[in-house]
Design a protein around this motif. Structure first.
Motif, PDB file in Angstrom:
ATOM      1  N   ALA B  85    -101.432   8.220  14.057  1.00 31.85           N
ATOM      2  CA  ALA B  85    -100.039   8.316  13.380  1.00 31.85           C
ATOM      3  C   ALA B  85    -100.007   6.953  12.549  1.00 31.85           C
ATOM      4  O   ALA B  85     -99.413   6.937  11.286  1.00 31.85           O
ATOM      5  N   ASN B  88    -102.155   7.268   9.644  1.00 32.73           N
ATOM      6  CA  ASN B  88    -101.523   8.202   8.626  1.00 32.73           C
ATOM      7  C   ASN B  88    -100.401   7.669   7.816  1.00 32.73           C
ATOM      8  O   ASN B  88    -100.109   7.736   6.885  1.00 32.73           O
ATOM      9  N   THR B  89     -99.759   6.801   8.521  1.00 35.88           N
ATOM     10  CA  THR B  89     -98.519   6.323   8.032  1.00 35.88           C
ATOM     11  C   THR B  89     -98.949   5.354   6.957  1.00 35.88           C
ATOM     12  O   THR B  89     -98.223   5.379   5.860  1.00 35.88           O
ATOM     13  N   ILE B  92    -100.444   7.573   3.905  1.00 35.32           N
ATOM     14  CA  ILE B  92     -99.388   8.275   3.317  1.00 35.32           C
ATOM     15  C   ILE B  92     -98.656   7.216   2.500  1.00 35.32           C
ATOM     16  O   ILE B  92     -98.046   7.629   1.420  1.00 35.32           O
ATOM     17  N   GLN B 173    -101.890  15.147   3.484  1.00 37.85           N
ATOM     18  CA  GLN B 173    -101.350  13.654   3.141  1.00 37.85           C
ATOM     19  C   GLN B 173    -100.773  13.685   1.689  1.00 37.85           C
ATOM     20  O   GLN B 173     -99.818  13.214   1.288  1.00 37.85           O
ATOM     21  N   SER B 177     -97.192  13.482   0.260  1.00 41.90           N
ATOM     22  CA  SER B 177     -97.015  12.356  -0.729  1.00 41.90           C
ATOM     23  C   SER B 177     -96.117  12.666  -1.772  1.00 41.90           C
ATOM     24  O   SER B 177     -95.370  12.083  -2.186  1.00 41.90           O
ATOM     25  N   THR B 242     -92.737   3.195   6.160  1.00 40.02           N
ATOM     26  CA  THR B 242     -92.897   3.178   7.392  1.00 40.02           C
ATOM     27  C   THR B 242     -92.367   4.156   8.313  1.00 40.02           C
ATOM     28  O   THR B 242     -92.782   4.373   9.378  1.00 40.02           O
ATOM     29  N   TYR B 263    -101.219  14.932   9.587  1.00 43.59           N
ATOM     30  CA  TYR B 263    -100.227  13.872   8.792  1.00 43.59           C
ATOM     31  C   TYR B 263     -99.122  13.646   9.748  1.00 43.59           C
ATOM     32  O   TYR B 263     -97.933  13.592   9.188  1.00 43.59           O
ATOM     33  N   THR B 265     -96.717  10.870  11.274  1.00 40.79           N
ATOM     34  CA  THR B 265     -96.656   9.554  10.851  1.00 40.79           C
ATOM     35  C   THR B 265     -95.936   8.916  12.134  1.00 40.79           C
ATOM     36  O   THR B 265     -95.709   9.809  12.992  1.00 40.79           O
TER      37      THR B 265
END
Lengths: 300, 315
Positions: B85, B88-89, B92, B173, B177, B242, B263, B265
């Motif tokens: 996560a 990914n955060t 992304i 992702q 986005s 975030t 994906y 987050t």
């Protein structure tokens, strides 16, 4: 980009110096836009608008239509039928009413609280003013998501889960709103006006209602619009605090999307219904919203 | 103002004591409604999250808390999905913030020209901002569909695809986005436009006298003039990235952010821990990690900005 689009510098004036272009004072350059600039901007508008258009197309067709290759790009005849399906399946009617109640109360409350506090921060002198303002502005940087767990424990303790006040009360707090109203009043309310009213013997409360509120009205309207849109579109907290029994529009949309309805055109019809009210507001008052966002921006 | 107030007290000596006392107290009544709510629903939860994160708290009985020390944190760092996560955060965040701000800058530059239909263009560009995360994501999820999605159809026309947007890591992702970029580019363009309009036109005149081209003017006048605005948008978008949550939740409708969490987050991971697995204490620990992450990112931004402006000043 525009360097290419704009025609080369216009004819040199007789004196040999570059010709003077009309400029707005202190407002940057105002060069004329060339065709490429228009092309890019119109493309951006189309990209912005296309998902809305697609929502209408998909919401007015059947699921079978959407599974066709090539897909149809014009609206079909099934809009009303899909609306009926949404109303039956996800109780969007109740959700719309709840969203209206929640967003309406939040808007009225926020505008009132923030105008009062903004006025005090802009024009009244009191001990601890600087520190309180710093705390308020400082917390604007902290995402509200971080306080969600204690907030949930709090409303669980109060037995407010699934009740609209659990969404309304935390929504009345807006550090941004206080900051916005303060900035607005610092700029648009002359100290002399307050002084004059004081000399005439007006109390602060009287000054607030008869002088501050009328002057602050345009700012209050913009803050109200921004607050309404944010409240209507708020997602995280409502899905935590509410459920399908007492949904706001966003909670209902989540259920629609959560694999609970499989008919894509019905999902799109729900999306359309949930977006229409805020689009309506935007259509009528878009200019003010644009102005408000540009006003709230940090300038160099 | 304090001066004038005391001066007035001198000039009007017979003001009743009670009334003067009220004058001193009354400002607080104006900030009281805001601060009462702010303390209860804004500040208290924020601080209390840290306390909760040190306890075992389950959703079924949020009133019962059991001391766990740093247990939630160590459990977190031992969970591979936390690291997924976090990664990914970050990816992304970069995939959504960078194109968004670059495009916003270009659009703002174009909007800053003398234009026909200025108001229409600005308003139309802000349209995506008016939609909710939920609505935008549902529409895009459909457009990104593997079998009947419009994007794959168009890509098919040029011989690409079909792409399975949901199951690939990078593709999913990019899709998530895209939703963020679509919603926020116009908003940021307006913020930049406001900044551009406050750059004094004399600077451009001077640059033009020196024979600077449009490009050079953009890079040497517009961009430096926009620095505070750019910093502001970078900070705001970083914070937004975030806590990204709604888009990954609704993209497929699952809390895990895809079958292999490709994906998911931090925001979604927190929601899954708290309201999917009922571990509120663990979720609070994630919230604090997110908070610290934001502090670090904002700090780094501020540091870079300060160093750059010091370098400018040194020149």
């Amino acid at each position: 980009m525009t360097a290419l689009a704009d025609p080369p510098a216009p004819v040199v004036s007789p004196t040999g110096r570059p010709p003077v272009r009309p400029r707005r004072s202190g407002a940057g350059r105002t060069l004329k836009a060339g065709p490429l600039a228009y092309a890019v901007l119109i493309l951006a508008v189309l990209v912005s608008a296309f998902p809305f258009y697609w929502t209408i197309v998909a919401a007015s067709r059947t699921n079978a239509d959407l599974a066709q290759v090539p897909p149809s790009l014009v609206p079909g005849p099934h809009l009303i039928r899909n609306f009926e399906a949404v109303l039956a399946e996800a109780d969007i009617g109740k959700a719309l009413l709840n969203s209206l109640i929640v967003s309406g109360s939040i808007t009225v409350g926020t505008v009132l609280c923030c105008t009062l506090a903004g006025f005090a921060f802009a024009k009244l002198r009191f001990r601890g003013r600087g520190a309180l303002l710093a705390v308020t502005v400082g917390t604007m940087m902290i995402p509200p998501q971080l306080g969600v767990i204690p907030l949930f424990m709090l409303i669980a303790e109060l037995q407010w889960v699934n009740q609209l006040q659990s969404v309304i009360l935390p929504g009345l707090v807006s550090a941004f709103g206080v900051f916005f109203m303060r900035q607005y009043l610092v700029q648009s309310l002359p100290d002399e006006l307050i002084e004059a009213a004081r000399v005439d013997g007006a109390s602060t409360a009287r000054i607030f209602w008869s002088i501050v509120v009328p002057i602050a009205r345009p700012g209050m309207a913009v803050l109200g619009l921004l607050t309404f849109m944010a409240a209507w579109n708020d997602f995280f907290w409502p899905i935590v605090a509410l459920s399908s029994q007492e949904p706001t529009v966003q909670v209902a949309l989540r259920q629609l999307g959560g694999g609970y309805v499989h008919d894509q055109s019905v999902i799109m019809a729900g999306t359309l219904l949930g977006t229409l009210p805020v689009l309506l507001v935007f259509g009528l008052l878009g200019r003010q919203i644009v102005g408000g966002i540009m006003q709230g921006a940090v300038k160099g | 103002m304090t001066l004038t107030a005391s001066a007035k007290a001198v000039s009007v000596p017979r003001q009743p004591v009670l009334r003067r006392a009220w004058r001193a107290v009354s400002p607080y009544t104006y900030v009281a409604p805001f601060f009462t709510l702010f303390a209860a629903f804004g500040l208290f939860p924020l601080v209390y999250t840290a306390y909760v994160s040190l306890h075992r708290v389950e959703l079924q009985d949020p009133g019962a808390m059991e001391w766990r020390g740093l247990g939630n944190y160590t459990a977190l760092f031992g969970d591979e999905f936390f690291w997924t996560a976090l990664r990914n955060t970050f990816t992304i965040g970069v995939l959504s913030t960078v194109p968004q701000l670059v495009m916003a800058l270009a659009l703002a530059h174009l909007l800053n020209h003398r234009l026909r239909g200025r108001t229409f263009l600005r308003t139309a560009m802000l349209l995506p901002y008016a939609t909710s995360v939920a609505a935008a994501t549902l529409v895009f999820a459909q457009l990104f569909g593997r079998d009947f999605g419009l994007f794959n159809y168009v890509l098919g026309l040029v011989g690409v695809g079909p792409i399975d947007w949901q199951s690939g890591t990078l593709t999913s992702q990019i899709a998530v986005s895209t939703i963020v970029v679509w919603r926020w580019t116009g908003y940021n363009a307006l913020i930049y436009l406001a900044g551009m309009q406050s750059i004094p036109s004399e600077l451009y005149e001077a640059a033009e006298m020196d024979g600077a081209s449009r490009w050079r003017q953009f890079f040497h006048v517009t961009l430096p003039g926009l620095r505070p605005t750019i910093l502001f948008t970078v900070v705001v978008s970083t914070i937004g990235a975030t806590q990204l949550f709604g888009e990954p939740l609704l993209f497929e409708g699952s809390m895990s952010g895809g079958i292999s969490h490709q994906y998911q987050t931090l925001g979604l991971y927190m929601y899954e821990q708290g309201w999917g697995f009922f571990h509120l204490g663990r979720a609070a620990a994630i919230a604090w990690v997110m908070f610290l992450l934001i502090l670090v990112l904002v700090g780094v931004n501020a540091l870079i900005a300060r160093r750059r402006s010091r370098k400018e000043a040194g020149r």
